[in-house]
Design a protein around this motif. Structure first.
Motif, short mmCIF file in Angstrom:
data_model
loop_
_atom_site.label_atom_id
_atom_site.label_comp_id
_atom_site.label_asym_id
_atom_site.label_seq_id
_atom_site.Cartn_x
_atom_site.Cartn_y
_atom_site.Cartn_z
N UNK A 103 0.85 -1.19 0.00
CA UNK A 103 0.00 0.00 0.00
C UNK A 103 0.89 1.23 0.00
N UNK A 104 0.60 2.16 -0.91
CA UNK A 104 1.30 3.45 -0.96
C UNK A 104 0.42 4.48 -0.25
N UNK A 105 0.99 5.16 0.73
CA UNK A 105 0.28 6.22 1.46
C UNK A 105 0.76 7.57 0.95
N UNK A 106 -0.17 8.40 0.51
CA UNK A 106 0.15 9.71 -0.05
C UNK A 106 -0.51 10.79 0.80
N UNK A 107 0.30 11.68 1.33
CA UNK A 107 -0.21 12.71 2.25
C UNK A 107 0.32 14.09 1.88
N UNK A 108 -0.57 15.04 1.54
CA UNK A 108 -0.12 16.43 1.33
C UNK A 108 0.59 16.95 2.58
N UNK A 165 6.63 3.60 -11.60
CA UNK A 165 5.23 3.21 -11.55
C UNK A 165 4.53 3.88 -10.39
N UNK A 166 5.22 4.07 -9.29
CA UNK A 166 4.58 4.62 -8.10
C UNK A 166 4.30 6.11 -8.26
N UNK A 167 5.22 6.83 -8.86
CA UNK A 167 5.03 8.26 -9.02
C UNK A 167 3.83 8.55 -9.91
N UNK A 168 3.53 7.64 -10.84
CA UNK A 168 2.37 7.83 -11.69
C UNK A 168 1.10 7.91 -10.87
N UNK A 169 1.11 7.29 -9.70
CA UNK A 169 -0.12 7.18 -8.93
C UNK A 169 -0.20 8.21 -7.81
N UNK A 170 0.89 8.90 -7.56
CA UNK A 170 0.89 9.88 -6.47
C UNK A 170 0.06 11.10 -6.83
N UNK A 171 0.30 11.65 -8.00
CA UNK A 171 -0.28 12.94 -8.33
C UNK A 171 -1.80 12.94 -8.44
N UNK A 172 -2.43 11.86 -8.91
CA UNK A 172 -3.90 11.87 -8.91
C UNK A 172 -4.49 11.94 -7.51
N UNK A 173 -3.70 11.63 -6.49
CA UNK A 173 -4.22 11.63 -5.12
C UNK A 173 -4.10 12.98 -4.44
N UNK A 174 -3.46 13.93 -5.08
CA UNK A 174 -3.23 15.21 -4.43
C UNK A 174 -4.51 16.00 -4.32
N UNK A 175 -4.71 16.62 -3.19
CA UNK A 175 -5.91 17.44 -2.96
C UNK A 175 -5.57 18.90 -3.27
N UNK A 176 -5.07 19.15 -4.45
CA UNK A 176 -4.61 20.49 -4.80
C UNK A 176 -5.36 20.96 -6.05
N UNK A 185 -7.31 13.08 4.72
CA UNK A 185 -6.40 13.68 3.74
C UNK A 185 -5.44 12.67 3.12
N UNK A 186 -5.28 11.52 3.75
CA UNK A 186 -4.34 10.52 3.23
C UNK A 186 -5.02 9.65 2.19
N UNK A 187 -4.35 9.45 1.04
CA UNK A 187 -4.83 8.56 0.01
C UNK A 187 -4.02 7.27 0.04
N UNK A 188 -4.70 6.15 -0.21
CA UNK A 188 -4.05 4.84 -0.22
C UNK A 188 -4.17 4.22 -1.61
N UNK A 189 -3.08 3.67 -2.11
CA UNK A 189 -3.05 3.08 -3.44
C UNK A 189 -2.54 1.66 -3.34
N UNK A 190 -3.26 0.74 -3.94
CA UNK A 190 -2.84 -0.66 -3.94
C UNK A 190 -1.76 -0.88 -4.97
N UNK A 191 -0.67 -1.50 -4.54
CA UNK A 191 0.48 -1.75 -5.40
C UNK A 191 0.70 -3.26 -5.48
N UNK A 192 0.94 -3.78 -6.68
CA UNK A 192 1.21 -5.20 -6.86
C UNK A 192 2.63 -5.40 -7.35
N UNK A 193 3.32 -6.37 -6.78
CA UNK A 193 4.66 -6.72 -7.20
C UNK A 193 4.62 -8.04 -7.95
N UNK A 194 5.37 -8.11 -9.03
CA UNK A 194 5.40 -9.31 -9.86
C UNK A 194 6.82 -9.84 -9.97
N UNK A 195 6.92 -11.15 -10.11
CA UNK A 195 8.22 -11.81 -10.14
C UNK A 195 8.22 -12.88 -11.22
N UNK A 196 9.38 -13.06 -11.83
CA UNK A 196 9.53 -14.09 -12.86
C UNK A 196 10.92 -14.71 -12.75
#
Length: 433
Positions: free
Chosen positions: A186-191, A310-321, A391-402
């Protein structure tokens, strides 16, 4: 028959492009344009089911927000330079040499609690395909090419991460490339401006560790993690790592912190009954926001430029700005990343509040810092103690392995068991974020 048709299709797709290594002089400008063009439009969702706020721009016209890293435009290899073994590949059309795709890869050593102490792990970062050339197998060709590079360099496994809701990526990696989901985080994003900053308890002490103390403490405690980097000293000594701190209650002094012998064994064994350690990675001034008007009227939507991580792609949509076209363009926009979070004791909830309060105060002193971000595995004991105000947004992150075909490792059985399970207590490497 079906397999043969699929194989012929893949061969035809592969012939569409030439995959080669990035050439600094020849490709830097084109890659920069490709990164900027890879905007992803996320359609409106059920706003009642998430914390994301949406804003109309002036004139009720939707704004397209493009975010790109300053460092990428100057040095596309900036993130993978953290690793001694790295590569950047580009895809160009055979017919006219147009550059239509890019991928980055690196190799590092990790340890696991399953027995592998020095596992050679490949990591895929920043897969990008030009919007006008998607669904043509170019992404698949880039992935296969970077995998081949990793095999040649002795990687045992290849790792990547993507958002749970990114259907296109999950289909590519699981269906076509045979990756297995082995972890959930889980990625926690907080202004930065949030109430917790004013709640730094007077009963709690936060002290900065000497870098050798931090290395010793992490080396002692990281072995409880499912996966952890073996070069923690390199991470902590990076110029982007601002330091490592510990939080504990004043009533129970951590006397060994004052010991002049920074390598004292007592420091890692005689800890307070409740304590938290954390490090801070500086990602400030890494981004700029560009907004352009659209002629069409629409519902408010989330628009963001797909950056290297990949994570930074999901941070900005969570901003309350609020985003306004009347605002200045090119405003630097950065964040602090909390990593290496680890805690022990029964009073971790209070200590975690102090950690976020401290981070918020630190962020306010950083120029252009707007966000505090951290990531924890779903089974990390500390995750239940992370404060979650509205104010905190949570994003589900999946890790893959091969597993790589050339991988032959003495702990292979344990690692295969790991792949079949759900890893959820990991040390998130800030270099991968």
């Amino acid at each position: 028959m079906v397999d043969k048709i699929e194989k012929n299709k893949q061969e035809q797709e592969h012939q569409l492009v030439v995959i080669r290594e990035f050439n600094q002089e020849r490709d830097i400008e084109v890659v920069g344009k490709l990164e900027k063009n890879c905007e992803i439009e996320m359609l409106p969702v059920d706003w009642s089911n998430n914390n994301t706020n949406y804003y109309y721009t002036n004139n009720n016209k939707k704004g397209v927000c493009s975010l790109f890293t300053n460092m990428i435009s100057e040095d596309p290899l900036c993130r993978i330079r953290f690793y001694a073994v790295h590569v950047m590949l580009v895809a160009e059309l055979r017919e006219n040499g147009e550059l239509v795709g890019v991928v980055r890869g690196c190799i590092k050593f990790v340890g696991t609690k399953f027995g592998a102490t020095y596992l050679k792990m490949g990591c895929i970062l920043g897969l990008r395909v030009s919007p006008s050339h998607r669904r043509m197998g170019i992404g698949f060709s880039l992935v296969k090419s970077v995998e081949d590079w990793m095999i040649r360099n002795g990687a045992h496994y290849t790792f990547l991460a993507t958002e749970r809701n990114n259907v296109a990526s999950t289909n590519l990696f699981t269906t076509k490339c045979n990756y297995m989901n082995f972890g959930s985080l889980v990625i926690f994003v907080q202004p930065v401006s949030f109430p917790l900053k004013s709640t730094l308890s007077q009963d709690i002490k936060i002290e900065k560790l000497h870098i050798e103390q931090a290395i010793s403490l992490y080396n002692n405690r990281m072995r409880s993690k499912d996966i952890y980097p073996t070069d923690i000293d390199s991470i902590l000594k990076e110029k982007l790592s601002l330091g490592t701190w510990v939080s504990y209650f004043k009533e129970e002094e951590w006397f060994e912190l004052k010991n002049n012998n920074i390598n004292s064994e007592d420091f890692v064994t005689k800890t307070p009954s409740s304590w938290v350690v954390f490090s801070v990675w500086d990602s400030c001034e890494a981004y700029k926001i560009h907004i352009r008007k659209s002629s069409s009227y629409s519902h408010p939507m989330r628009f963001f430029h797909a950056t290297l991580s990949h994570a930074k792609e999901k941070i900005f949509p969570c901003l309350k700005i609020p985003i306004s076209c009347s605002g200045s363009l090119g405003n630097p926009f950065g964040f602090l990343f909390l990593y290496g979070l680890y805690g022990e004791g029964e009073r971790l909830g209070e200590l975690m509040k102090s950690v976020l309060s401290f981070a918020s105060r630190l962020a306010e002193k950083m120029k252009h810092c707007k966000v505090i971000v951290t990531e924890l595995g779903v089974s990390d004991p500390l995750i239940q103690h992370v404060p979650q105000p509205p104010s905190i947004s949570c994003i589900d992150d999946l890790w893959y392995l091969k597993k790589m075909n050339a991988a032959a490792h003495e702990d292979d059985h344990e690692l295969m068991m790991m792949m079949m399970g759900q890893i959820g207590n990991v040390f998130v490497d800030p270099r991968d974020f």
